[in-house]
Design a protein around this motif. Sequence first.
Motif, PDB file in Angstrom:
ATOM      1  N   VAL A   1      -4.789  -0.603   6.829  1.00  0.00           N
ATOM      2  CA  VAL A   1      -4.535  -2.037   6.714  1.00  0.00           C
ATOM      3  C   VAL A   1      -3.788  -2.565   7.925  1.00  0.00           C
TER       4      VAL A   1
ATOM      5  N   GLY B   1      -3.838   4.483   3.651  1.00  0.00           N
ATOM      6  CA  GLY B   1      -4.080   3.080   3.350  1.00  0.00           C
ATOM      7  C   GLY B   1      -3.233   2.153   4.191  1.00  0.00           C
ATOM      8  N   ARG B   2      -1.985   2.504   4.406  1.00  0.00           N
ATOM      9  CA  ARG B   2      -1.084   1.675   5.230  1.00  0.00           C
ATOM     10  C   ARG B   2      -1.599   1.580   6.665  1.00  0.00           C
TER      11      ARG B   2
ATOM     12  N   ALA C   1      -7.330   0.574  -0.093  1.00  0.00           N
ATOM     13  CA  ALA C   1      -6.485  -0.341   0.679  1.00  0.00           C
ATOM     14  C   ALA C   1      -7.277  -1.542   1.180  1.00  0.00           C
TER      15      ALA C   1
ATOM     16  N   HIS D   1      -7.905  -3.932  -1.556  1.00  0.00           N
ATOM     17  CA  HIS D   1      -6.706  -4.728  -1.840  1.00  0.00           C
ATOM     18  C   HIS D   1      -6.583  -5.897  -0.868  1.00  0.00           C
TER      19      HIS D   1
ATOM     20  N   ILE E   1       0.863  -1.193   0.000  1.00  0.00           N
ATOM     21  CA  ILE E   1       0.000   0.000   0.000  1.00  0.00           C
ATOM     22  C   ILE E   1       0.891   1.233   0.000  1.00  0.00           C
TER      23      ILE E   1
END
Length: 268
Positions: free
Chosen positions: A132, A128-129, A199, A202, A123
């Motif tokens: 997640v 997003g990081r 994210a 994903h 990511i």
Amino acid sequence: MATRQGNLKQIRGVALRDDPARDARFTVVQLPHELFEYPPGSDAWRRESLHRHFNTEVQSLEIAAQSLADFPDAPWELRLAHARQCWDEARHAQVIARQLEAQGGRQGEFPIINYDWGVACAIDTLAGRLAVQNRTVEAGEMDLLKELRDAWGVADDRETALVMDGILADEIQHVRFANQWLKAEAARNPRVLMQVAAAIAHIRAVTQAFEPEAGQTNGAGVSMDSLDREGFALNFDDRRLAGFSDADLSALENAKPVASRRSDERVS
């Protein structure tokens, strides 16, 4: 089989960050069924579960450190929180390694998978990081650790149960700082919500791609169908301490689970 391009690898049609370095003691595998996972209760279960947990804590350290490197312009308070997380995760790895040795295990005894690292570090946005790794994976760890604490207690291992309880206390902080930043940043910049949604999409795609086939056995010859892979009950009390609202928790209860550390770490 993984194909690689730059710092990413492609496995079953999804992109993951290429594996972090591991020394020659470790055998790194790419799919969950290649792990040696045992039904709970045996000596092998105790050693393998702690061995896998050790690598999970190392990955968490690496993800937090990589986030410091990847997002140098992040607010100072957030960078400080990531730095503190690195310290916490390093301590967790040390105490889990100690418990592994106490059980007669050794580092490198079983295969490992760097799933958390691969998903989170693929990511490329800060929001997003955090969504997640901290809000999803680390929050799932809070659910897991509550049950692990009880499972090790039932196994008459009070010391390991206390270790799990101590790690749980730290995880609350890791989830809370991400929740606080994400909510504040989304109020300031609604585009953050799109980054979070991408994210989560994903991680759902990776979860689906990594689902074992019907009747598949793992590296230890254990049927994957015989292992409980549905995740754990929500740890409501600690999730509230970590900044989840009642609306958040209600939505999680009604949603199909996404990836958590269940994907590469099952201990009970």
